[in-house]
Design a protein around this motif. Sequence first.
Motif, short mmCIF file in Angstrom:
data_model
loop_
_atom_site.label_atom_id
_atom_site.label_comp_id
_atom_site.label_asym_id
_atom_site.label_seq_id
_atom_site.Cartn_x
_atom_site.Cartn_y
_atom_site.Cartn_z
N VAL A 381 1.05 -1.11 -0.15
CA VAL A 381 -0.08 0.01 0.02
C VAL A 381 0.88 1.39 -0.07
CG1 VAL A 381 -1.65 1.17 1.34
CG2 VAL A 381 -2.12 -1.24 1.18
N LEU A 382 2.00 1.31 0.91
CA LEU A 382 2.97 2.53 0.91
C LEU A 382 3.68 2.67 -0.49
CD1 LEU A 382 4.16 2.15 4.50
CD2 LEU A 382 2.24 3.71 3.69
N ASP A 383 3.85 1.61 -0.93
CA ASP A 383 4.76 1.98 -2.34
C ASP A 383 3.54 2.21 -3.21
OD1 ASP A 383 6.95 0.70 -1.49
OD2 ASP A 383 6.73 -1.24 -2.35
N GLU A 384 2.23 1.74 -3.32
CA GLU A 384 1.45 2.40 -4.32
C GLU A 384 1.16 4.03 -3.94
OE1 GLU A 384 -0.93 2.02 -7.53
OE2 GLU A 384 0.36 0.38 -6.58
N ARG A 385 0.96 4.44 -2.52
CA ARG A 385 0.83 5.67 -2.30
C ARG A 385 1.84 6.44 -3.10
NH1 ARG A 385 -2.39 7.98 1.88
NH2 ARG A 385 -0.61 9.61 1.61
N ARG A 386 3.23 6.21 -3.05
CA ARG A 386 4.15 6.82 -3.66
C ARG A 386 3.93 6.87 -5.17
NH1 ARG A 386 10.63 5.84 -2.48
NH2 ARG A 386 10.58 7.98 -3.32
N ARG A 387 3.53 5.82 -5.92
CA ARG A 387 3.27 5.89 -7.27
C ARG A 387 1.96 6.81 -7.61
NH1 ARG A 387 4.79 0.38 -6.91
NH2 ARG A 387 2.89 -0.27 -6.12
N GLU A 388 0.74 6.68 -6.77
CA GLU A 388 -0.27 7.48 -7.11
C GLU A 388 -0.18 8.94 -6.92
OE1 GLU A 388 -4.02 8.06 -8.69
OE2 GLU A 388 -2.84 6.28 -8.79
N LEU A 389 0.54 9.22 -5.61
CA LEU A 389 0.62 10.66 -5.05
C LEU A 389 1.47 11.23 -5.52
CD1 LEU A 389 -1.09 10.03 -1.58
CD2 LEU A 389 -2.32 10.62 -3.80
N MET A 390 2.63 10.67 -6.47
CA MET A 390 3.47 11.40 -6.70
C MET A 390 3.36 12.57 -7.35
SD MET A 390 5.03 9.56 -10.23
CE MET A 390 3.87 9.28 -11.84
N GLY A 391 4.49 13.49 -7.25
CA GLY A 391 4.48 14.85 -7.74
C GLY A 391 3.58 15.78 -6.92
N THR A 392 2.74 15.30 -5.90
CA THR A 392 1.82 16.37 -5.07
C THR A 392 2.52 16.82 -3.88
OG1 THR A 392 1.25 14.30 -3.83
CG2 THR A 392 -0.08 14.84 -5.93
N GLY A 393 3.62 16.39 -3.44
CA GLY A 393 4.37 16.91 -2.20
C GLY A 393 3.84 16.20 -1.08
N LEU A 394 2.90 15.41 -1.10
CA LEU A 394 2.22 14.63 -0.16
C LEU A 394 3.29 13.55 0.34
CD1 LEU A 394 -1.52 14.05 -1.24
CD2 LEU A 394 -0.66 15.53 0.70
N ARG A 395 4.34 13.08 -0.43
CA ARG A 395 5.14 12.29 0.14
C ARG A 395 6.04 12.54 1.19
NH1 ARG A 395 7.28 7.16 1.07
NH2 ARG A 395 9.47 7.14 1.19
N TRP A 396 6.25 13.98 1.12
CA TRP A 396 6.84 14.64 2.27
C TRP A 396 6.47 14.53 3.69
CZ3 TRP A 396 11.49 16.20 3.87
CH2 TRP A 396 11.71 17.28 4.90
N PHE A 397 4.82 14.58 3.81
CA PHE A 397 4.29 14.37 4.82
C PHE A 397 4.24 12.75 5.29
CE2 PHE A 397 2.34 17.99 2.71
CZ PHE A 397 2.70 19.07 3.60
N ASP A 398 4.07 11.88 4.23
CA ASP A 398 4.40 10.63 4.37
C ASP A 398 5.38 10.17 5.17
OD1 ASP A 398 1.49 9.81 3.86
OD2 ASP A 398 2.29 9.03 1.69
N GLN A 399 6.64 10.79 4.80
CA GLN A 399 7.94 10.58 5.26
C GLN A 399 7.90 10.99 6.73
OE1 GLN A 399 10.27 12.22 1.25
NE2 GLN A 399 11.56 12.00 3.17
N ARG A 400 7.50 12.08 7.04
CA ARG A 400 7.30 12.46 8.61
C ARG A 400 6.63 11.34 9.39
NH1 ARG A 400 7.09 17.98 10.20
NH2 ARG A 400 4.97 17.42 11.01
N ARG A 401 5.39 10.90 9.08
CA ARG A 401 4.69 10.18 9.77
C ARG A 401 5.34 8.72 9.84
NH1 ARG A 401 0.61 6.79 7.47
NH2 ARG A 401 0.35 7.14 5.21
N LEU A 402 5.80 8.31 8.58
CA LEU A 402 6.32 6.79 8.62
C LEU A 402 7.29 7.01 9.21
CD1 LEU A 402 5.53 5.96 4.99
CD2 LEU A 402 4.08 5.35 6.97
#
Length: 450
Positions: A381-402
Amino acid sequence: MLKYIYSTLIGVILLSATGCRKYVEVAPVNIKILKNTSDFQALLYNANLLEVSYSNPLYAADDLESDDIRWQTALSTVNANIYTWGEKIYSNTEEDTDWQKLYEQLYTCNTVINGVLESEGGTDDQKKTIRASALLHRAFIFHTLVNLYAKQYDASTADTDPGIPLVMGTTFFINLSRSSVAKVYEQIESDLNTAIPALNNLPDFPTNASKAGAYGMLARVHLHKRNFSAAKRNAELALALKGTLLNLATVTTYPNRNLHPENVFFKRVSSYPVALPLSASLLNLFDTNDIRYTTYTAPASIFWQPTFTNRSYAKQRVIYDGINTGPSVPEMILIKAECEARADNAGAAMATLNNLRQNRFKPEHYVAFAASNGEQALRLVLDERRRELMGTGLRWFDQRRLSKDNGLMPTINRAFKGTTLTLAPNSNRYTFPIGDKYIQFNPEITQNPR
């Protein structure tokens, strides 16, 4: 900061004179008085102001990376500082555009929240809906600010971790000491829960507020708080109201934001580079039959004067009216799947995830995911988040919480002009510094440790 920021707004937004009308009877010349209910609604229809979210997380996140010295040299000083998680990002005189724009939006929302119920010409239900819409926008603003300029929510420290100045009114002179992270999250949840009863199920345009958008924000908020059962419940409530997906295998013309079936509460990246080099760690996650890879990424050579050789994010060349950073149908599906995986329900998580993925491949190329346990499902699921939400900046917030999960967020290494930089899980560099300019104006705002 409040005096400084609000003074810059006077010439660019409608000013509320409801307080002044108590003491004078003659309206000021050339000033738009907020008198009618429709005046307050017009403030919220200013999409150019309220749809803007952030840009700094794009450069900080590990989805973006290039070792090419040409690209690194071409970065502005500010973007280079963000990209390298610098000690300082802005000089003493520079604006932090993310901070400034979000607090500018906040002034507009507070103007509506505090004034619309006393306005003239509208019904009580109309006034309540307009106020509820402003509450949803404010919740998005507060949530974005606290995740840019404060530590990741941690139940054991949130009561004492400095959050952000929790500005609730429109007065110029107030104490701007930072409320705790816990207090900010309490206000966000209060705004959302107060807003929901008065909102329509779906918006007339996705930049406007709705119940679906409010449930989407609650799902995001609870995910960040690690309240996974509540995150799943609110994601499901959002999906019950808006659950449509775009089948990329059948698309010939990509819809704009107002017609896109996946948009729930549209916000957009405030500024976007011409070309965004994608990191190897992201690109290696893609099956090259994935339509997102073949459509939303492209060789750098297609861009004007490319300064790097790796593939670039290219969705902005397909969908021209902004990259969505607000709650969307795919994000809600991914939140639901993550929460199911964390509950060790691998079968349910994979069924939810495959519902999304089958819309990202041609039928002859699609292979469903399977997982034997919750841990395996979570990583998928987390890998899919990176693929689906790429380019949105949401990865930065995922890095923080993960970073709060053992083993889910590795140390990031980044080479820049001959120097290797590292960003460890839970590092202070995961919290952006507050601009020195704002602290100079308002010394009660304490700086973040770096």
